[in-house]
Design a protein around this motif. Structure first.
Motif, PDB file in Angstrom:
ATOM      1  N   LEU A  51       0.829  -1.210   0.000  1.00  0.00           N
ATOM      2  CA  LEU A  51       0.000   0.000   0.000  1.00  0.00           C
ATOM      3  C   LEU A  51       0.859   1.254   0.000  1.00  0.00           C
ATOM      4  CD1 LEU A  51      -2.937   1.165   0.284  1.00  0.00           C
ATOM      5  CD2 LEU A  51      -2.551   1.137   2.762  1.00  0.00           C
ATOM      6  N   TYR A  52       1.837   1.320   0.941  1.00  0.00           N
ATOM      7  CA  TYR A  52       2.670   2.520   1.033  1.00  0.00           C
ATOM      8  C   TYR A  52       3.634   2.631  -0.142  1.00  0.00           C
ATOM      9  CZ  TYR A  52       0.906   4.210   5.463  1.00  0.00           C
ATOM     10  OH  TYR A  52       0.089   4.750   6.437  1.00  0.00           O
ATOM     11  N   ASN A  53       4.119   1.501  -0.659  1.00  0.00           N
ATOM     12  CA  ASN A  53       5.004   1.545  -1.825  1.00  0.00           C
ATOM     13  C   ASN A  53       4.269   2.048  -3.063  1.00  0.00           C
ATOM     14  OD1 ASN A  53       7.164   0.656  -0.361  1.00  0.00           O
ATOM     15  ND2 ASN A  53       7.092  -1.464  -1.114  1.00  0.00           N
ATOM     16  N   LYS A  54       2.968   1.718  -3.132  1.00  0.00           N
ATOM     17  CA  LYS A  54       2.174   2.164  -4.289  1.00  0.00           C
ATOM     18  C   LYS A  54       1.947   3.676  -4.257  1.00  0.00           C
ATOM     19  CE  LYS A  54      -2.321   1.506  -6.552  1.00  0.00           C
ATOM     20  NZ  LYS A  54      -1.804   1.265  -7.914  1.00  0.00           N
ATOM     21  N   PHE A  55       1.609   4.192  -3.074  1.00  0.00           N
ATOM     22  CA  PHE A  55       1.244   5.606  -2.989  1.00  0.00           C
ATOM     23  C   PHE A  55       2.394   6.516  -2.556  1.00  0.00           C
ATOM     24  CE2 PHE A  55      -2.872   3.469  -2.652  1.00  0.00           C
ATOM     25  CZ  PHE A  55      -3.615   4.192  -3.575  1.00  0.00           C
ATOM     26  N   ARG A  56       3.329   5.967  -1.775  1.00  0.00           N
ATOM     27  CA  ARG A  56       4.440   6.783  -1.280  1.00  0.00           C
ATOM     28  C   ARG A  56       5.758   6.025  -1.423  1.00  0.00           C
ATOM     29  NH1 ARG A  56       1.279   8.325   3.835  1.00  0.00           N
ATOM     30  NH2 ARG A  56      -0.511   9.364   2.895  1.00  0.00           N
ATOM     31  N   PRO A  57       6.142   5.732  -2.658  1.00  0.00           N
ATOM     32  CA  PRO A  57       7.366   4.959  -2.862  1.00  0.00           C
ATOM     33  C   PRO A  57       8.581   5.668  -2.261  1.00  0.00           C
ATOM     34  CG  PRO A  57       6.563   5.916  -4.938  1.00  0.00           C
ATOM     35  CD  PRO A  57       5.497   6.115  -3.924  1.00  0.00           C
ATOM     36  N   GLY A  58       9.425   4.883  -1.605  1.00  0.00           N
ATOM     37  CA  GLY A  58      10.638   5.457  -1.013  1.00  0.00           C
ATOM     38  C   GLY A  58      10.477   5.909   0.413  1.00  0.00           C
ATOM     39  N   GLU A  59       9.210   6.065   0.857  1.00  0.00           N
ATOM     40  CA  GLU A  59       8.978   6.483   2.246  1.00  0.00           C
ATOM     41  C   GLU A  59       8.918   5.260   3.157  1.00  0.00           C
ATOM     42  OE1 GLU A  59       5.813   9.153   3.120  1.00  0.00           O
ATOM     43  OE2 GLU A  59       6.168  10.418   1.360  1.00  0.00           O
ATOM     44  N   PRO A  60       9.341   5.411   4.410  1.00  0.00           N
ATOM     45  CA  PRO A  60       9.257   4.264   5.326  1.00  0.00           C
ATOM     46  C   PRO A  60       7.804   3.889   5.621  1.00  0.00           C
ATOM     47  CG  PRO A  60       9.926   6.259   6.501  1.00  0.00           C
ATOM     48  CD  PRO A  60       9.950   6.595   5.041  1.00  0.00           C
ATOM     49  N   TYR A  71      -2.675  -6.858   7.022  1.00  0.00           N
ATOM     50  CA  TYR A  71      -3.401  -5.995   6.096  1.00  0.00           C
ATOM     51  C   TYR A  71      -3.701  -6.650   4.753  1.00  0.00           C
ATOM     52  CZ  TYR A  71      -3.019  -2.062   9.226  1.00  0.00           C
ATOM     53  OH  TYR A  71      -3.171  -1.244  10.308  1.00  0.00           O
ATOM     54  N   ALA A  72      -4.912  -6.386   4.261  1.00  0.00           N
ATOM     55  CA  ALA A  72      -5.330  -6.732   2.900  1.00  0.00           C
ATOM     56  C   ALA A  72      -6.299  -5.631   2.473  1.00  0.00           C
ATOM     57  CB  ALA A  72      -5.998  -8.099   2.863  1.00  0.00           C
ATOM     58  N   VAL A  73      -5.742  -4.478   2.131  1.00  0.00           N
ATOM     59  CA  VAL A  73      -6.551  -3.282   1.866  1.00  0.00           C
ATOM     60  C   VAL A  73      -6.965  -3.261   0.399  1.00  0.00           C
ATOM     61  CG1 VAL A  73      -6.581  -0.761   1.870  1.00  0.00           C
ATOM     62  CG2 VAL A  73      -5.368  -1.995   3.683  1.00  0.00           C
ATOM     63  N   ASP A  74      -8.268  -3.240   0.167  1.00  0.00           N
ATOM     64  CA  ASP A  74      -8.793  -3.217  -1.204  1.00  0.00           C
ATOM     65  C   ASP A  74      -8.502  -1.881  -1.875  1.00  0.00           C
ATOM     66  OD1 ASP A  74      -9.886  -5.709  -0.867  1.00  0.00           O
ATOM     67  OD2 ASP A  74     -11.883  -4.959  -0.365  1.00  0.00           O
ATOM     68  N   MET A  75      -8.021  -1.963  -3.117  1.00  0.00           N
ATOM     69  CA  MET A  75      -7.890  -0.741  -3.912  1.00  0.00           C
ATOM     70  C   MET A  75      -9.274  -0.226  -4.305  1.00  0.00           C
ATOM     71  SD  MET A  75      -4.735   0.070  -4.128  1.00  0.00           S
ATOM     72  CE  MET A  75      -4.935  -0.320  -2.389  1.00  0.00           C
ATOM     73  N   ILE A  76     -10.182  -1.155  -4.561  1.00  0.00           N
ATOM     74  CA  ILE A  76     -11.558  -0.784  -4.912  1.00  0.00           C
ATOM     75  C   ILE A  76     -12.496  -1.708  -4.139  1.00  0.00           C
ATOM     76  CG2 ILE A  76     -13.248  -0.572  -6.778  1.00  0.00           C
ATOM     77  CD1 ILE A  76     -10.926  -0.170  -8.704  1.00  0.00           C
ATOM     78  N   PRO A  77     -12.916  -1.305  -2.940  1.00  0.00           N
ATOM     79  CA  PRO A  77     -13.780  -2.197  -2.155  1.00  0.00           C
ATOM     80  C   PRO A  77     -15.195  -2.238  -2.708  1.00  0.00           C
ATOM     81  CG  PRO A  77     -13.562  -0.095  -1.041  1.00  0.00           C
ATOM     82  CD  PRO A  77     -12.700  -0.016  -2.272  1.00  0.00           C
ATOM     83  N   LYS A  78     -15.769  -3.424  -2.742  1.00  0.00           N
ATOM     84  CA  LYS A  78     -17.166  -3.563  -3.149  1.00  0.00           C
ATOM     85  C   LYS A  78     -17.812  -4.641  -2.294  1.00  0.00           C
ATOM     86  CE  LYS A  78     -16.976  -1.888  -7.899  1.00  0.00           C
ATOM     87  NZ  LYS A  78     -18.010  -0.845  -7.820  1.00  0.00           N
ATOM     88  N   VAL A 303     -12.778   9.603  -8.381  1.00  0.00           N
ATOM     89  CA  VAL A 303     -11.831   9.933  -7.311  1.00  0.00           C
ATOM     90  C   VAL A 303     -12.137   9.038  -6.117  1.00  0.00           C
ATOM     91  CG1 VAL A 303     -13.291  11.876  -6.522  1.00  0.00           C
ATOM     92  CG2 VAL A 303     -10.872  11.759  -5.834  1.00  0.00           C
ATOM     93  N   ARG A 304     -11.081   8.466  -5.554  1.00  0.00           N
ATOM     94  CA  ARG A 304     -11.213   7.569  -4.399  1.00  0.00           C
ATOM     95  C   ARG A 304     -10.217   7.977  -3.330  1.00  0.00           C
ATOM     96  NH1 ARG A 304     -11.638   3.780  -8.852  1.00  0.00           N
ATOM     97  NH2 ARG A 304     -13.643   2.696  -8.799  1.00  0.00           N
ATOM     98  N   ALA A 305     -10.645   7.902  -2.082  1.00  0.00           N
ATOM     99  CA  ALA A 305      -9.738   8.136  -0.956  1.00  0.00           C
ATOM    100  C   ALA A 305      -9.800   6.927  -0.031  1.00  0.00           C
ATOM    101  CB  ALA A 305     -10.132   9.404  -0.193  1.00  0.00           C
ATOM    102  N   ILE A 306      -8.657   6.251   0.133  1.00  0.00           N
ATOM    103  CA  ILE A 306      -8.547   5.173   1.113  1.00  0.00           C
ATOM    104  C   ILE A 306      -8.108   5.813   2.423  1.00  0.00           C
ATOM    105  CG2 ILE A 306      -7.317   3.064   1.742  1.00  0.00           C
ATOM    106  CD1 ILE A 306      -6.863   2.596  -1.266  1.00  0.00           C
ATOM    107  N   CYS A 307      -8.920   5.683   3.461  1.00  0.00           N
ATOM    108  CA  CYS A 307      -8.650   6.356   4.739  1.00  0.00           C
ATOM    109  C   CYS A 307      -8.434   5.322   5.845  1.00  0.00           C
ATOM    110  CB  CYS A 307      -9.814   7.266   5.113  1.00  0.00           C
ATOM    111  SG  CYS A 307     -10.178   8.518   3.862  1.00  0.00           S
ATOM    112  N   ASP A 383      -4.544   8.397   8.249  1.00  0.00           N
ATOM    113  CA  ASP A 383      -3.787   8.519   7.004  1.00  0.00           C
ATOM    114  C   ASP A 383      -4.747   8.374   5.836  1.00  0.00           C
ATOM    115  OD1 ASP A 383      -1.639   8.931   5.368  1.00  0.00           O
ATOM    116  OD2 ASP A 383      -0.406   7.324   6.214  1.00  0.00           O
ATOM    117  N   LYS A 384      -4.320   8.911   4.678  1.00  0.00           N
ATOM    118  CA  LYS A 384      -5.243   8.970   3.544  1.00  0.00           C
ATOM    119  C   LYS A 384      -4.461   8.838   2.240  1.00  0.00           C
ATOM    120  CE  LYS A 384      -6.862  13.029   2.601  1.00  0.00           C
ATOM    121  NZ  LYS A 384      -7.584  14.295   2.684  1.00  0.00           N
TER     122      LYS A 384
END
Length: 449
Positions: A51-60, A71-78, A303-307, A383-384
């Motif tokens: 999840l963090y590598n996808k949205f914030r690559p390089g950050e810890p 964790y198993a966070v859906d990119m598109i939950p349905k 537009v989607r926000a994973i929170c 976090d978002k």
């Protein structure tokens, strides 16, 4: 890869994996390829590091919200309607043996600057804070009418013709207020906007019946959801396809969709290898450049926000999972805003953490601001992660070139539109409607929630 197949499937989203499984069960020789090294494509479920590598690559990656494997966070939950068609597909194909489900605790709707539980029976309508005393009586009569309707018994019709009357005329017949129409049409019938009001009432009647029958199946809410996230669904269908002889290749680049001089599908090239097949099915991302042109077009943007939250959504009775719909009219928009919340109860995050996704169709040049009415209902956000993506659809049916393309996932937080797309692709591909054989009650009971 020098064999010839009946079909090549590109991408491992839910639609593609369902179609692959259905073809395999029918005895077709299927090769299934995905450029990613995981199942799910657009609707994959990611662990914390992914999840963090996808949205914030390089950050810890943070260490204060649990372990990676929690964790198993859906990119598109349905969510799935308990009596919906996706559940019929799971039961019909026996994929239920690979999955476990848990109920979504509550279904809410936003009205007059507050949220309230969606009433789905005449008794819930009577108790609902969404309506005043006289409106409750009118709503009760409306729900009683729906429950008692029988096609072959005119005495239950009250002079109404569901096939010729538009839905707005039926609402007017019962004197329902605009706000009541909003929650019935959007939070129960799950219409995306208000064009349904002009269409024959039969469509909305059937959608409301699906909602109420799904609600009656387990109580609390009409929705169920797979443990360990939505990524389990395509894996389950992939497993079924493999049992019936389907071949899977993950982490396999797709370099070219090969077509002949008339633009008809010939095969798929990966590096120096080309596999030939009678037809190809896949998600739009594989067909943006085929024979010098794109076979897909953009329709709208989502537009989607994973929170990530450290508390349940306020004013939802501390529910561990919630479906919340904000009808367009309640916030001066053309499109609804959807909120889907799940938690550690569904094995998708660490204990004490809640994951809520807010989504809608983009209407302005400031997409994230359009989510504000939904984000404001979540309380403090730990976090978002925000994405804006184009919804893509095929430019033609695929019958002339044997290239059958699915649609991107819309912003809805339920599966009904995905199922419509699966039926549409099957009809285009085979010329026949997709008919799932009815299983007996014992089989249906496999879907435990």
């Amino acid at each position: 890869m020098d064999e010839t197949y009946d079909a090549v499937i590109l991408g491992t989203g839910v639609s593609e994996c369902v179609l692959s499984a259905l073809l395999s069960v029918e005895g077709k020789k299927v090769l299934h390829i995905d450029r990613n090294d995981y199942y799910g494509a657009e609707c994959a479920s990611l662990n914390l590091t992914q999840l963090y590598n996808k949205f914030r690559p390089g950050e810890p990656v943070p260490t204060d919200i649990g372990r990676d494997r929690d964790y198993a966070v859906d990119m598109i939950p349905k969510f799935m309607m308990a009596n919906g068609e996706i559940v019929n597909m799971l039961v019909h194909t026996d994929v239920t043996r690979y999955l476990e489900f848990k109920q979504i605790s509550a279904s809410y709707v936003y009205r007059d600057r507050r949220i309230a539980k969606v009433p789905s029976t005449e008794m819930e309508a009577v108790r609902s804070p969404l309506m005043g005393l006289f409106e409750k009586r009118r709503a009760k009569r409306f729900f009683e009418f729906l429950q008692k309707w029988r096609d072959d018994d005119p005495s239950t019709h009250q002079g109404i013709d569901l096939d010729s009357w538009p839905m707005e005329k039926v609402f007017a017949h019962f004197g329902l207020e605009a706000g009541t129409r909003d929650f019935i049409g959007h939070a129960m019938a799950l219409n995306l906007e208000d064009s349904y009001m002009k269409r024959p009432a039969r469509e909305t009647y059937e959608r409301i019946l699906l909602y109420t029958s799904s609600m009656a199946r387990y109580g609390k809410s009409p929705y169920i959801y797979p443990l360990y996230g939505l990524g389990e669904l395509p894996q389950g269908f992939a497993r079924l396809s493999a049992i019936h002889g389907g071949t899977y290749m993950l982490d396999k680049p797709v370099d070219e969709i090969v077509v002949d001089d008339q633009g008809r599908f010939v095969g798929v090239r990966s590096g120096q290898e080309t596999v030939k097949a009678n037809l190809v099915v896949g998600d739009p991302s594989y067909f943006r450049q085929v024979g010098g042109k794109s076979l897909v077009r953009d329709t709208v943007k989502v537009v989607r926000a994973i929170c990530i939250l450290k508390h349940p959504i306020p004013n939802t009775d501390n529910s561990d999972s919630v479906q919340l719909i904000i009808p367009q009219n309640q916030v001066g928009r053309k499109n609804d805003i959807y909120i889907a919340e799940v938690s550690s109860a569904h094995n998708i995050c660490a204990p004490g953490i809640y994951v809520a996704q807010v989504s809608t169709i983009v209407e302005t040049d400031k997409p994230e601001l359009e989510l504000r009415p939904g984000l404001d209902l979540l309380g403090e956000i730990h976090d978002k992660f925000v994405t804006v993506s184009a919804l893509e659809e095929p430019i033609d049916s695929g019958r002339d070139n044997n290239i059958y393309i699915t649609r991107s996932y819309d912003p809805t937080s339920h599966f009904e539109t995905v199922v419509e797309d699966i039926h549409d692709v099957w009809r285009r591909m085979t010329g026949q409607p997709l008919v799932l054989k009815k299983r007996n009650e014992e089989d249906a009971a496999q879907v435990q929630a």
